[in-house]
Design an enzyme around this catalytic site. Structure first.
Site, mmCIF file in Angstrom:
data_model
loop_
_atom_site.group_PDB
_atom_site.id
_atom_site.type_symbol
_atom_site.label_atom_id
_atom_site.label_comp_id
_atom_site.label_asym_id
_atom_site.label_seq_id
_atom_site.Cartn_x
_atom_site.Cartn_y
_atom_site.Cartn_z
ATOM 1 N N TRP A 11 48.056 -6.862 7.351
ATOM 2 C CA TRP A 11 47.661 -5.457 7.425
ATOM 3 C C TRP A 11 48.446 -4.681 8.468
ATOM 4 O O TRP A 11 48.805 -3.526 8.262
ATOM 5 C CB TRP A 11 46.155 -5.327 7.681
ATOM 6 C CG TRP A 11 45.412 -5.128 6.406
ATOM 7 C CD1 TRP A 11 44.516 -5.969 5.819
ATOM 8 C CD2 TRP A 11 45.532 -4.015 5.516
ATOM 9 N NE1 TRP A 11 44.084 -5.460 4.632
ATOM 10 C CE2 TRP A 11 44.680 -4.260 4.417
ATOM 11 C CE3 TRP A 11 46.280 -2.851 5.538
ATOM 12 C CZ2 TRP A 11 44.550 -3.364 3.352
ATOM 13 C CZ3 TRP A 11 46.158 -1.954 4.480
ATOM 14 C CH2 TRP A 11 45.301 -2.216 3.412
ATOM 15 N N SER A 134 41.625 -1.406 -0.869
ATOM 16 C CA SER A 134 43.046 -1.451 -0.522
ATOM 17 C C SER A 134 43.499 -2.880 -0.298
ATOM 18 O O SER A 134 42.935 -3.580 0.541
ATOM 19 C CB SER A 134 43.305 -0.622 0.740
ATOM 20 O OG SER A 134 42.401 -0.987 1.777
ATOM 21 N N ALA A 136 46.712 -5.018 1.067
ATOM 22 C CA ALA A 136 47.871 -4.776 1.925
ATOM 23 C C ALA A 136 49.168 -4.751 1.118
ATOM 24 O O ALA A 136 50.054 -3.930 1.374
ATOM 25 C CB ALA A 136 47.951 -5.843 3.014
ATOM 26 N N LYS A 187 30.908 -6.639 1.165
ATOM 27 C CA LYS A 187 31.606 -6.785 -0.117
ATOM 28 C C LYS A 187 32.442 -8.057 -0.144
ATOM 29 O O LYS A 187 32.672 -8.626 -1.216
ATOM 30 C CB LYS A 187 32.453 -5.540 -0.414
ATOM 31 C CG LYS A 187 33.538 -5.219 0.614
ATOM 32 C CD LYS A 187 34.864 -5.886 0.342
ATOM 33 C CE LYS A 187 35.847 -5.600 1.458
ATOM 34 N NZ LYS A 187 37.149 -6.261 1.248
ATOM 35 N N ASP A 240 35.433 -0.356 -2.668
ATOM 36 C CA ASP A 240 35.923 -1.599 -2.077
ATOM 37 C C ASP A 240 35.310 -2.816 -2.765
ATOM 38 O O ASP A 240 35.961 -3.845 -2.951
ATOM 39 C CB ASP A 240 35.593 -1.616 -0.585
ATOM 40 C CG ASP A 240 36.601 -2.427 0.225
ATOM 41 O OD1 ASP A 240 37.551 -2.966 -0.366
ATOM 42 O OD2 ASP A 240 36.437 -2.499 1.452
ATOM 43 N N THR A 244 37.603 -5.765 -4.533
ATOM 44 C CA THR A 244 37.598 -7.103 -3.946
ATOM 45 C C THR A 244 36.970 -8.135 -4.881
ATOM 46 O O THR A 244 37.346 -9.303 -4.857
ATOM 47 C CB THR A 244 36.850 -7.090 -2.599
ATOM 48 O OG1 THR A 244 37.329 -5.996 -1.816
ATOM 49 C CG2 THR A 244 37.082 -8.367 -1.828
ATOM 50 N N ARG A 251 41.413 -12.501 -1.328
ATOM 51 C CA ARG A 251 41.266 -13.851 -0.787
ATOM 52 C C ARG A 251 39.838 -14.353 -0.960
ATOM 53 O O ARG A 251 39.612 -15.542 -1.232
ATOM 54 C CB ARG A 251 41.633 -13.862 0.698
ATOM 55 C CG ARG A 251 43.064 -13.466 0.989
ATOM 56 C CD ARG A 251 43.266 -13.269 2.484
ATOM 57 N NE ARG A 251 44.574 -12.698 2.775
ATOM 58 C CZ ARG A 251 44.933 -12.249 3.968
ATOM 59 N NH1 ARG A 251 44.076 -12.305 4.973
ATOM 60 N NH2 ARG A 251 46.137 -11.737 4.164
ATOM 61 N N VAL A 275 43.093 -15.812 6.491
ATOM 62 C CA VAL A 275 41.677 -15.606 6.781
ATOM 63 C C VAL A 275 40.996 -14.937 5.595
ATOM 64 O O VAL A 275 41.485 -13.936 5.068
ATOM 65 C CB VAL A 275 41.498 -14.734 8.041
ATOM 66 C CG1 VAL A 275 40.017 -14.407 8.258
ATOM 67 C CG2 VAL A 275 42.063 -15.442 9.262
ATOM 68 N N GLU A 277 37.592 -13.210 5.292
ATOM 69 C CA GLU A 277 36.521 -12.782 6.195
ATOM 70 C C GLU A 277 35.118 -13.087 5.670
ATOM 71 O O GLU A 277 34.188 -13.315 6.443
ATOM 72 C CB GLU A 277 36.643 -11.286 6.484
ATOM 73 C CG GLU A 277 37.900 -10.878 7.253
ATOM 74 C CD GLU A 277 37.834 -11.201 8.736
ATOM 75 O OE1 GLU A 277 37.037 -12.076 9.143
ATOM 76 O OE2 GLU A 277 38.592 -10.577 9.500
#
Length: 329
Positions: A11, A134, A136, A187, A240, A244, A251, A275, A277
């Site tokens: 990011w 978004s 990256a 999310k 979002d 996602t 991820r 990572v 999250e």
């Protein structure tokens, strides 16, 4: 504007690329080898390969110097790296506005990013979050993207959104910092659930139901923490969540897909190499929901799967066995 990106991960690199055409950008790297690679090749081969950094972006490993020359700081670390970064700012007595892009609840404390920042820098610190649908990779590629900038100071939110806005990165000001942070955090947990659902081959009906009920969970927790309901219908909430849960670049979604294959969590994270999250946020969300008395069965099921208490298939069976309820409650 002089912007210092604190963190040269995916990011940090992507936003440095996005802002370079309009602002004077410095990209600070904690890792000396990454800085050397960026300086020599203009590419972040370790964390973000395939995207060239404009020549105008300066590279530095000198934290104090890059901060001293900035007008705006952007913390581009995972949630686990936010507190150490802010503590370094506090040691330098920095009073510059700070924006972060991490999403989650801090492990152990269960605090949202703005609570961590306020705890370290004090309640007077002007700060905010960039969040929304978004990836990256797409931001770095210059593909049209719209996100929200929420802050504890509405004037700063509007002015920063106006200045950071570019032709390809549309930024909307928002005054609901709690709501934007909760949407961005939870999310990721729901994306793990959706990935598992898809990995088990449960179909598009199941995916739609899971995302819709997941959004209800986000809103319930957000409202309990003081957020505004309408935030969850916007970019940092529904927007979002959709991205996602359904985007193959996610991820967290990939973690869920792997859990459906009965892979162990250590194996999944090793293969992922980055990572995710939601893995670390799930437990914090579950504990916070229980503490506040907020009904979040999907998030609880994800936490149970990640902790090894249930398999993905067992979690689905448990959710489907719940007694029927009124939808809007």
């Amino acid at each position: 504007m002089k912007i210092t990106m604190l963190g040269a991960g995916a990011w940090g690199t992507a936003l440095a690329i996005a802002f370079a055409g309009k602002h004077e950008v410095v990209l600070w790297s904690r890792e000396a080898d990454v800085a050397v690679d960026l300086q020599n090749t203009r590419e972040n081969h370790r964390f973000f390969p395939g995207y060239k950094l404009p020549e105008s972006v300066a590279i530095s490993t000198d934290f104090a110097a890059t901060v001293a020359g900035a007008e705006l700081l952007v913390a581009a670390t995972p949630i686990a790296g936010l507190r150490p970064t802010v503590e370094r700012l506090a040691a330098l007595k920095v009073t510059l506005p700070l924006v972060w892009v991490c999403k989650g609840f801090e492990a152990g404390s269960g605090k949202l990013p703005h609570q961590v920042v306020s705890e370290v820098l004090g309640p007077q610190a002007i700060c905010g979050a960039l969040s929304g649908p978004s990836f990256a990779e797409e931001v770095a590629a210059g593909q049209p993207t719209a996100i929200a900038l929420a802050a504890n100071n509405p004037v700063f939110a509007r002015e920063a959104a106006r200045q950071l806005h570019t032709k390809k990165l549309r930024i909307y000001a928002n005054d609901d910092l709690i709501g934007v942070e909760v949407g961005g955090a939870v999310k990721n947990v729901l994306a793990i659930a959706t990935g598992a659902c898809d990995g088990l081959g449960l179909g598009l009906n199941s995916r739609a139901a899971l995302m819709t009920r997941g959004l209800a969970e986000i809103a319930r927790l957000g409202l309990a923490l003081g957020a505004q309901r309408e935030t969850f219908m916007g970019l940092a909430g529904m927007g979002d969540l959709i991205l996602t849960c359904t985007g193959d670049l996610s991820r967290n979604r990939r973690v869920g897909l792997a859990l459906a294959e009965n892979k162990s969590l250590p194996q999944i994270l090793e293969e992922l190499g980055h990572v995710a999250e939601g893995v670390y946020t799930a437990r914090e969300v579950d504990q916070l929901a229980r503490k506040l008395g907020v009904d979040m069965p999907i998030s609880a099921a994800v936490a149970a799967v990640l902790d090894g208490r249930l398999s993905a298939a067992q979690a689905v069976e448990q959710l489907m066995a719940r007694d029927p309820k009124e939808e809007i409650a």
